[in-house]
Design a protein around this motif. Structure first.
Motif, mmCIF file in Angstrom:
data_model
loop_
_atom_site.group_PDB
_atom_site.id
_atom_site.type_symbol
_atom_site.label_atom_id
_atom_site.label_comp_id
_atom_site.label_asym_id
_atom_site.label_seq_id
_atom_site.Cartn_x
_atom_site.Cartn_y
_atom_site.Cartn_z
ATOM 1 N N GLY A 57 0.829 -1.205 0.000
ATOM 2 C CA GLY A 57 0.000 0.000 0.000
ATOM 3 C C GLY A 57 0.858 1.247 0.000
ATOM 4 N N LYS A 58 0.229 2.363 0.186
ATOM 5 C CA LYS A 58 0.926 3.637 0.063
ATOM 6 C C LYS A 58 1.823 3.940 1.268
ATOM 7 N N ARG A 59 2.994 4.408 0.979
ATOM 8 C CA ARG A 59 3.934 4.986 1.929
ATOM 9 C C ARG A 59 4.135 4.153 3.202
ATOM 10 N N PRO A 60 4.587 2.918 3.093
ATOM 11 C CA PRO A 60 4.866 2.130 4.299
ATOM 12 C C PRO A 60 6.048 2.713 5.069
ATOM 13 N N ARG A 61 5.880 2.854 6.388
ATOM 14 C CA ARG A 61 6.942 3.425 7.212
ATOM 15 C C ARG A 61 7.230 2.490 8.388
ATOM 16 N N SER A 77 0.219 5.117 4.829
ATOM 17 C CA SER A 77 -0.338 6.470 4.818
ATOM 18 C C SER A 77 -0.525 6.979 3.404
ATOM 19 N N GLY A 78 -1.673 7.641 3.186
ATOM 20 C CA GLY A 78 -1.956 8.270 1.896
ATOM 21 C C GLY A 78 -1.561 9.727 1.842
ATOM 22 N N THR A 79 -0.913 10.244 2.901
ATOM 23 C CA THR A 79 -0.433 11.623 2.892
ATOM 24 C C THR A 79 0.842 11.707 2.054
ATOM 25 N N ALA A 109 -8.175 6.983 2.408
ATOM 26 C CA ALA A 109 -8.556 5.575 2.309
ATOM 27 C C ALA A 109 -7.344 4.659 2.378
ATOM 28 N N ALA A 110 -6.161 5.220 2.147
ATOM 29 C CA ALA A 110 -4.936 4.413 2.174
ATOM 30 C C ALA A 110 -4.354 4.286 3.569
ATOM 31 N N ASP A 111 -4.836 5.093 4.524
ATOM 32 C CA ASP A 111 -4.289 5.075 5.877
ATOM 33 C C ASP A 111 -4.659 3.786 6.617
ATOM 34 N N GLY A 112 -3.740 3.286 7.419
ATOM 35 C CA GLY A 112 -4.055 2.124 8.242
ATOM 36 C C GLY A 112 -2.805 1.349 8.608
ATOM 37 N N ILE A 113 -2.998 0.229 9.273
ATOM 38 C CA ILE A 113 -1.915 -0.693 9.601
ATOM 39 C C ILE A 113 -2.088 -1.944 8.748
ATOM 40 N N GLY A 114 -1.096 -2.215 7.899
ATOM 41 C CA GLY A 114 -1.136 -3.403 7.067
ATOM 42 C C GLY A 114 -0.641 -4.615 7.834
ATOM 43 N N LYS A 126 -5.609 -4.589 5.613
ATOM 44 C CA LYS A 126 -5.304 -3.324 6.272
ATOM 45 C C LYS A 126 -6.422 -3.015 7.257
ATOM 46 N N ILE A 127 -6.039 -2.576 8.476
ATOM 47 C CA ILE A 127 -7.042 -2.233 9.477
ATOM 48 C C ILE A 127 -6.899 -0.759 9.851
ATOM 49 N N PRO A 128 -8.014 -0.114 10.224
ATOM 50 C CA PRO A 128 -7.967 1.318 10.558
ATOM 51 C C PRO A 128 -7.053 1.586 11.742
ATOM 52 N N ALA A 129 -6.360 2.744 11.696
ATOM 53 C CA ALA A 129 -5.462 3.109 12.790
ATOM 54 C C ALA A 129 -5.400 4.626 12.954
#
Length: 281
Positions: A57-61, A77-79, A109-114, A126-129
């Protein structure tokens, strides 16, 4: 404060690494989050060869393994990625209005914990965080995640068992680093903009202490016995030693000139503290 701890410096780029051990000490895998490509790279600990690349997904950190080593959790994160702030003559960050543009372009919509299956090397779900999760830590029992929500100035407590956010905690601007004290009773959240550190009671999700180190703190790490915490300040080039029972700064260590410390880790024997030099290379 007198101590026999020794400090070491290293560099860190735009990725985060976690090691998952197998049944033997020589059997382990290294997982690396690639912020720009949206993937995790899996590297064999036996020969250091890449064994898989997993789209997540987007921007894994930030990423951590579950206590049993069967899952990898990764903050998504989708930011949009933005450059670090410029510094003034005193080394303090100077912020502009670009953050407002980033918020407008963010894909929430891309935000969350994969969640990634270690054995299958497969992204599960992915779950909401909360908004814009960046870094996180696990509770002592591994059933909750404590997540920094960078763009909204909060921290979230995520219940892994049901995939829901149990608590949202108001902190300060740009929360980033999160670390759980080894006894599991307290976790720290570091906030970059002014340099505040929040100590949160893990049982009640209430802030029990707040102190300031300044200089854009990026992470935190505890000694195994929970007596001390270590927090680097990126823009001031310092490492702060914290009494993690009273939540007071005991000592500030000046790092070599030009160091931009981001990540800090304690060695397994608790005798060394490793500090990245960030963009100083």
């Amino acid at each position: 404060m007198k101590s026999n701890l020794r400090f070491a410096l290293a560099a860190i780029l735009i990725f985060t690494v976690v090691v998952v051990h197998g049944e033997t000490n020589s059997s382990y895998q290294i997982f690396v989050s690639n912020e720009k490509s949206g993937t995790l790279t899996v590297i064999s600990g036996a020969d250091f060869k890449v064994t898989a690349t997993i789209p997540v997904g987007k921007r894994p950190r930030g990423l951590h393994a579950s206590p049993d080593g069967k899952l990898i959790y990764v903050a998504l994160s989708g930011t949009p990625i933005s450059a670090p702030p410029k510094l003034d003559a005193n080394g303090n960050p100077v912020f502009d209005k670009k953050a407002d543009d980033d918020d407008a372009q963010a894909d929430k919509a891309a935000d969350g914990i994969g969640m990634v299956d270690v054995a299958a090397k497969k992204f599960l779900r992915k779950i909401p965080a909360g908004s814009d999760p960046e870094q996180f830590s696990l509770s002592a029992d591994g059933r909750q995640l404590y997540v920094s929500n960078e763009d909204v100035g909060t921290a979230s407590v995520l219940d892994i068992t049901n995939g829901r956010v149990a608590h949202i905690i108001r902190v300060s601007r740009e929360p980033e680093g999160v670390a759980t004290r080894p006894d599991g009773k307290v976790f720290y959240v570091t906030c970059e903009t002014v340099g505040e550190i929040y100590a949160v009671d893990a049982a009640t999700a209430k802030v029990i202490a707040q102190f300031t180190v300044g200089g854009r703190p990026r992470s935190a790490e505890f000694l195994p016995d929970g007596s001390r915490a270590f927090i680097p300040s990126e823009s001031s080039g310092e490492l702060h030693v914290i009494d993690s029972q009273t939540h007071q700064v005991l000592q500030t260590v000046a790092l070599p000139k030009g160091a931009r410390p981001m990540c800090v880790k304690v060695s397994a024997d608790a005798q060394k503290i490793y500090v990245s030099t960030g963009r100083a290379g």
